[in-house]
Design a protein around this motif. Structure first.
Motif, PDB file in Angstrom:
ATOM      1  N   THR A 158      -0.738  72.476  56.823  1.00  0.00           N
ATOM      2  CA  THR A 158       0.107  71.986  57.914  1.00  0.00           C
ATOM      3  C   THR A 158       0.431  73.123  58.874  1.00  0.00           C
ATOM      4  O   THR A 158       0.389  74.303  58.510  1.00  0.00           O
ATOM      5  CB  THR A 158       1.423  71.388  57.397  1.00  0.00           C
ATOM      6  N   ASN A 159       0.779  72.742  60.090  1.00  0.00           N
ATOM      7  CA  ASN A 159       1.161  73.735  61.094  1.00  0.00           C
ATOM      8  C   ASN A 159       2.372  74.552  60.656  1.00  0.00           C
ATOM      9  O   ASN A 159       2.516  75.717  61.038  1.00  0.00           O
ATOM     10  CB  ASN A 159       1.451  73.048  62.429  1.00  0.00           C
ATOM     11  N   TRP A 177      -8.116  65.061  52.950  1.00  0.00           N
ATOM     12  CA  TRP A 177      -7.702  65.710  54.180  1.00  0.00           C
ATOM     13  C   TRP A 177      -7.477  64.645  55.261  1.00  0.00           C
ATOM     14  O   TRP A 177      -8.209  63.664  55.360  1.00  0.00           O
ATOM     15  CB  TRP A 177      -8.776  66.680  54.646  1.00  0.00           C
ATOM     16  N   SER A 178      -6.468  64.862  56.090  1.00  0.00           N
ATOM     17  CA  SER A 178      -6.181  63.955  57.211  1.00  0.00           C
ATOM     18  C   SER A 178      -6.770  64.543  58.477  1.00  0.00           C
ATOM     19  O   SER A 178      -6.414  65.661  58.884  1.00  0.00           O
ATOM     20  CB  SER A 178      -4.674  63.766  57.386  1.00  0.00           C
ATOM     21  N   GLN A 227       1.263  68.761  61.940  1.00  0.00           N
ATOM     22  CA  GLN A 227      -0.167  68.761  62.215  1.00  0.00           C
ATOM     23  C   GLN A 227      -0.935  69.198  60.963  1.00  0.00           C
ATOM     24  O   GLN A 227      -0.479  70.060  60.216  1.00  0.00           O
ATOM     25  CB  GLN A 227      -0.489  69.735  63.351  1.00  0.00           C
ATOM     26  N   THR A 228      -2.083  68.595  60.744  1.00  0.00           N
ATOM     27  CA  THR A 228      -2.964  69.004  59.642  1.00  0.00           C
ATOM     28  C   THR A 228      -4.148  69.740  60.247  1.00  0.00           C
ATOM     29  O   THR A 228      -4.908  69.170  61.039  1.00  0.00           O
ATOM     30  CB  THR A 228      -3.414  67.794  58.822  1.00  0.00           C
ATOM     31  N   ALA A 245       4.823  72.811  51.977  1.00  0.00           N
ATOM     32  CA  ALA A 245       4.693  73.075  53.419  1.00  0.00           C
ATOM     33  C   ALA A 245       5.987  73.378  54.152  1.00  0.00           C
ATOM     34  O   ALA A 245       5.954  73.651  55.336  1.00  0.00           O
ATOM     35  CB  ALA A 245       4.010  71.889  54.125  1.00  0.00           C
ATOM     36  N   SER A 300      -2.004  64.488  63.601  1.00  0.00           N
ATOM     37  CA  SER A 300      -0.540  64.526  63.434  1.00  0.00           C
ATOM     38  C   SER A 300      -0.114  63.224  62.767  1.00  0.00           C
ATOM     39  O   SER A 300       0.413  62.313  63.415  1.00  0.00           O
ATOM     40  CB  SER A 300       0.159  64.688  64.785  1.00  0.00           C
ATOM     41  N   GLU A 336       0.976  74.484  46.495  1.00  0.00           N
ATOM     42  CA  GLU A 336       0.522  74.829  47.834  1.00  0.00           C
ATOM     43  C   GLU A 336       0.537  76.333  48.079  1.00  0.00           C
ATOM     44  O   GLU A 336      -0.319  76.858  48.805  1.00  0.00           O
ATOM     45  CB  GLU A 336       1.386  74.130  48.889  1.00  0.00           C
ATOM     46  N   MET A 375      -7.185  72.706  54.331  1.00  0.00           N
ATOM     47  CA  MET A 375      -6.402  71.986  55.324  1.00  0.00           C
ATOM     48  C   MET A 375      -4.938  72.245  55.015  1.00  0.00           C
ATOM     49  O   MET A 375      -4.462  71.975  53.912  1.00  0.00           O
ATOM     50  CB  MET A 375      -6.681  70.487  55.298  1.00  0.00           C
TER      51      MET A 375
END
Length: 325
Positions: A243-244, A204-205, A164-165, A104, A266, A226, A241
């Motif tokens: 990350t930002n 996933w979060s 963020q997820t 990420a 987050s 990833e 899912m």
């Protein structure tokens, strides 16, 4: 060589060159008493007298002349080496060792490295990306990045921005399979999952109410890389899912659509960390400064709730396959 011995030898050489203990003290910025004490300690340590002293003059003894011949070249080399290190500390040049998470982080790091290398072409970054936690001291790290503060002792950490997820899909997936309306609907969709190097599948979060919860998925695609997972997402094969850091630019460009955005969590923040020593080389200080300047609370990577909701609504309207179709 202990520092006090080096100072004593320097006092000896300056006294021999200037012919006066007082002048040697002035040249070194110390008191005559300190210079006299240093010289006396050196003679005591060597077990010989280095100077014949009178009230008006000082002259080298035979032992003093031999000692001067031996130490003067070495002292000159040592002083030049020390001056070179002092100058190098202030030059923005040389190696720069950087570590960060493999997952990420690449989009954020490359933009930063690109700008830094353009500004300072004489700096030579050495980058190691890995998801494991290495030994900061043994790896001789200058600057590190971690999701979460570094656990290492003696390290200063500065929070940069929240990670963020975000659940998202490509328009091609939505046209073929539609979009989930709730977390429960994910069971009927092709979801991807990341397999951790330790072997476990990472849940996933998601945000549920005010809490961050683990959302298990049955993966249609399970990957331990990833970048490959992202390729599958962008190709329209799966819902993922991410990350930002990875998807912010793609969401804003319309290449990806965020889904179930009320559940964006987050769970952690990205931090930059470095050693607590005060005499950091200029190249390290410059990189830390640029990292904080560019990444602290960066709008390039953080998506606000309104922006996410608007992107989801637009994507659903444009791309989701309806029953009428």
């Amino acid at each position: 060589m202990p520092v006090n011995e080096l100072r004593a030898i320097t006092t000896f050489v300056r006294t021999a060159e200037l012919g006066s203990l007082r002048r040697a003290a002035v040249a070194q910025g110390i008191s005559p008493q300190a210079a006299s004490q240093a010289l006396a300690q050196l003679e005591q340590h060597l077990g010989v007298r280095l100077f014949h002293r009178t009230t008006r003059a000082m002259a080298l003894t035979d032992e003093g002349r031999h000692f001067l011949e031996g130490v003067r070249p070495a002292l000159g080399w040592l002083q030049r080496a020390m001056e070179g290190v002092r100058q190098a500390k202030d030059e923005i040049a040389g190696p720069l060792r950087i570590v960060g998470p493999r997952s990420a982080f690449r989009p954020a790091l490359w933009a930063l490295l690109d700008e830094f290398c353009t500004r300072h072409p004489d700096v030579h970054p050495e980058v190691r990306l890995a998801d494991d936690i290495g030994n900061w001291v043994e790896d001789r790290v200058d600057v590190g990045f971690r999701v979460g503060a570094s656990p290492a002792e003696g390290v200063i950490a500065r929070r940069l921005f929240p990670v963020q997820t975000i659940i998202c899909a490509a328009p091609a997936y939505l046209r073929r399979h539609g979009a989930p309306q709730s977390l429960d609907d994910l069971a009927a969709h092709r979801c991807s999952a990341f397999r951790h190097p330790e072997g476990r599948i990472v849940a996933w979060s998601v945000k549920v109410g005010k809490d961050v919860a683990a959302q298990p998925v049955v993966p249609a695609l399970c990957i331990n890389d990833e970048e490959l997972e992202f390729d599958a997402l962008l190709g329209g094969q799966v819902i993922s899912m991410m990350t930002n850091i990875t998807v912010a630019a793609h969401i804003r460009a319309g290449r990806l659509v965020p889904l179930l955005t009320r559940h964006v969590a987050s769970p952690a923040s990205l931090h930059v960390y470095w050693g607590s020593r005060s005499a950091q080389p200029a190249r390290v200080r410059a990189f830390i400064g640029l990292a904080i300047e560019r990444l602290a609370d960066s709008e390039d990577f953080v998506l606000g709730a309104k922006e996410l909701a608007a992107a989801e609504a637009k994507g659903r309207e444009q791309h989701v396959r309806t029953k009428a179709r």
